[in-house]
Design an enzyme around this catalytic site. Structure first.
Site, mmCIF file in Angstrom:
data_model
loop_
_atom_site.group_PDB
_atom_site.id
_atom_site.type_symbol
_atom_site.label_atom_id
_atom_site.label_comp_id
_atom_site.label_asym_id
_atom_site.label_seq_id
_atom_site.Cartn_x
_atom_site.Cartn_y
_atom_site.Cartn_z
ATOM 1 N N HIS A 131 37.459 -21.568 -27.748
ATOM 2 C CA HIS A 131 38.452 -21.024 -28.689
ATOM 3 C C HIS A 131 39.524 -22.052 -29.067
ATOM 4 O O HIS A 131 40.282 -21.836 -30.004
ATOM 5 C CB HIS A 131 39.171 -19.808 -28.096
ATOM 6 C CG HIS A 131 38.292 -18.621 -27.887
ATOM 7 N ND1 HIS A 131 37.505 -18.102 -28.883
ATOM 8 C CD2 HIS A 131 38.074 -17.842 -26.791
ATOM 9 C CE1 HIS A 131 36.830 -17.052 -28.412
ATOM 10 N NE2 HIS A 131 37.157 -16.883 -27.147
ATOM 11 N N ASP A 155 28.473 -17.219 -25.794
ATOM 12 C CA ASP A 155 29.637 -16.454 -25.315
ATOM 13 C C ASP A 155 29.813 -15.259 -26.260
ATOM 14 O O ASP A 155 29.589 -15.365 -27.463
ATOM 15 C CB ASP A 155 30.877 -17.338 -25.348
ATOM 16 C CG ASP A 155 32.102 -16.677 -24.718
ATOM 17 O OD1 ASP A 155 32.505 -17.094 -23.620
ATOM 18 O OD2 ASP A 155 32.677 -15.748 -25.345
ATOM 19 N N HIS A 190 32.313 -13.894 -27.417
ATOM 20 C CA HIS A 190 33.382 -14.073 -28.394
ATOM 21 C C HIS A 190 33.027 -15.219 -29.343
ATOM 22 O O HIS A 190 32.256 -16.111 -28.979
ATOM 23 C CB HIS A 190 34.712 -14.332 -27.670
ATOM 24 C CG HIS A 190 35.020 -13.275 -26.650
ATOM 25 N ND1 HIS A 190 34.935 -13.495 -25.289
ATOM 26 C CD2 HIS A 190 35.355 -11.978 -26.806
ATOM 27 C CE1 HIS A 190 35.223 -12.367 -24.642
ATOM 28 N NE2 HIS A 190 35.486 -11.429 -25.539
ATOM 29 N N ASP A 237 29.969 -13.362 -20.889
ATOM 30 C CA ASP A 237 30.672 -12.106 -21.131
ATOM 31 C C ASP A 237 29.919 -11.173 -22.068
ATOM 32 O O ASP A 237 30.425 -10.098 -22.397
ATOM 33 C CB ASP A 237 32.107 -12.355 -21.621
ATOM 34 C CG ASP A 237 32.242 -13.580 -22.494
ATOM 35 O OD1 ASP A 237 31.212 -14.044 -23.025
ATOM 36 O OD2 ASP A 237 33.375 -14.067 -22.665
HETATM 37 ZN ZN ZN Z 1 34.225 -15.148 -24.174
#
Ligand code: ZN
Length: 367
Positions: A142, A179, A181, A267
């Site tokens: 991120h 991931d 996200h 995740d």
């Molecule tokens: Zn994540």
């Protein structure tokens, strides 16, 4: 097959301070009893513990690594960001971005975390190992060049890739981010570049909010070299395998990378507190086996798996262990005790058909 494994105890000493899940304590957020924050060390440390307890560690080439240098960081980050990060870390810690707190010494620990990714890619490219797994903490995908975000303090993979380019002259690199996200930091860094294919398969509208999703294809020279695969909440084992076969594998075949890097957040696992997906350990084993095959076909097997998020302390160790077994080709006696219940929780046929149609639509747009 020799698999490198990179970890360092100091990365487990990184602290995000007192949080309830990802909410800083204060205002209406009651202080938790015990370690209630999402990014605790234990999901990662327990993976290392399982790799040791199962005996898998003895089959791996295991080591720590040097922290990344200032020169390494400056290839990706602005000087202003690095200097501010160092100053705040020395002064006691804080949060200089968006949901990315750190304590005193966070700067030094983040440099070690990125160093693990750098060592993994370096050893793959020199042929010291066939493939590699770096247990990084904090995560990186991120983080933006000038702003930390979502528990990510340095862009671990781009720092490692650009260090590899400087040292080894490697050209075309593909980064596959599973991931749950969106890999927004990696996307931002390579958005205008044609030498790096970035692919992110993630839960739609999860984190960070407000990005452009499947329409983000890159710009200028980079157009067509960024692919997003946003899946609705509830996607499980079949959807992940289907997306890999229908979108990721053909995109990699078209791109012909010299190195493949996986941004491996765990995740998307069922029961993760930070997302709503239903992948399980056999999903990650199958995805990894497929990526090993693809890497063998396209780039001499050169594959580095870099740990990103994953917040279920109970389940992350089994997901990561299955990945490392698949990378190394060594099956241990470990049985994932959550597998039966995770398999039973998979979506029914109507939802699976909807997910296949969604992925077919994304594949048609990507092709
Ligand atoms: Zn994540």
């Amino acid at each position: 097959m020799t698999t490198g494994f990179y970890s360092d105890e100091r990365t487990f000493w990184h602290s995000v301070g007192l949080q309830a899940l990802f909410l800083p304590v204060g205002g209406w957020v009651q202080p938790p009893s015990g370690a209630a924050g999402a990014d605790t060390p234990d999901s990662k440390r327990r993976l290392l513990s399982l790799v040791q307890a199962s005996g898998l560690i003895a089959k791996l080439r295991s080591r720590s690594a040097e922290p990344v240098s200032e020169e390494d960081m400056m290839r990706v980050h602005s000087r202003r960001y690095i200097e501010e990060f160092r100053a705040v870390s020395t002064a006691g810690g804080g949060d200089i971005g968006d949901h990315a707190p750190f304590s005193r010494g966070g700067y030094e620990i983040a440099r070690i975390s990125a160093g693990l990714a750098k060592a993994a890619i370096d050893d793959v490219l020199t042929g010291t190992v066939d493939n590699a797994y770096a247990l990084c903490r904090p995560a990186g995908h991120h983080c933006l060049p000038d702003r930390s975000m979502g528990f990510c303090l340095l862009c671990n993979i781009p720092i490692a890739v650009e260090a590899a380019r400087a040292r080894h002259g490697v050209g075309r690199v593909a980064i596959v981010d599973w991931d749950v996200h969106h890999g927004n930091g990696t996307q931002a860094i390579y958005y205008g570049r044609s030498d790096t294919l970035t692919i992110s398969i993630h839960q739609e509208n999860c984190f960070p909010p407000g990005y452009g999703g499947a329409d983000d294809r890159g710009e200028g020279d980079g157009f067509g070299h960024n692919l997003n695969i946003p899946l609705p909440p509830g996607a499980g084992d079949e959807a992940y395998r289907y997306a890999l076969d229908k979108i990721v594998a053909p995109a990699l075949e078209r791109f012909r990378p010299e190195l493949i890097v996986i941004a491996s957040g765990l995740d998307a696992g069922a029961a993760d507190p930070m997302a709503r997906m239903l992948a399980h350990s056999e999903t990650f084993r199958a995805l990894t086996q497929r990526m090993v095959e693809i890497a063998a076909t396209l780039c001499g097997g050169r594959l580095a798996v870099i740990h990103e998020g994953g917040y279920s302390e109970a389940l992350v160790p089994f997901l990561g262990h299955a990945i490392i077994e698949a990378l190394s080709g060594c099956r241990t006696e470990v049985v994932d005790p959550s597998l039966d219940i995770c398999v039973a929780q998979q979506p029914g046929e109507a939802m699976r058909a909807f997910l296949r149609e969604t992925i077919d639509r994304l594949a048609a747009a990507a092709g």
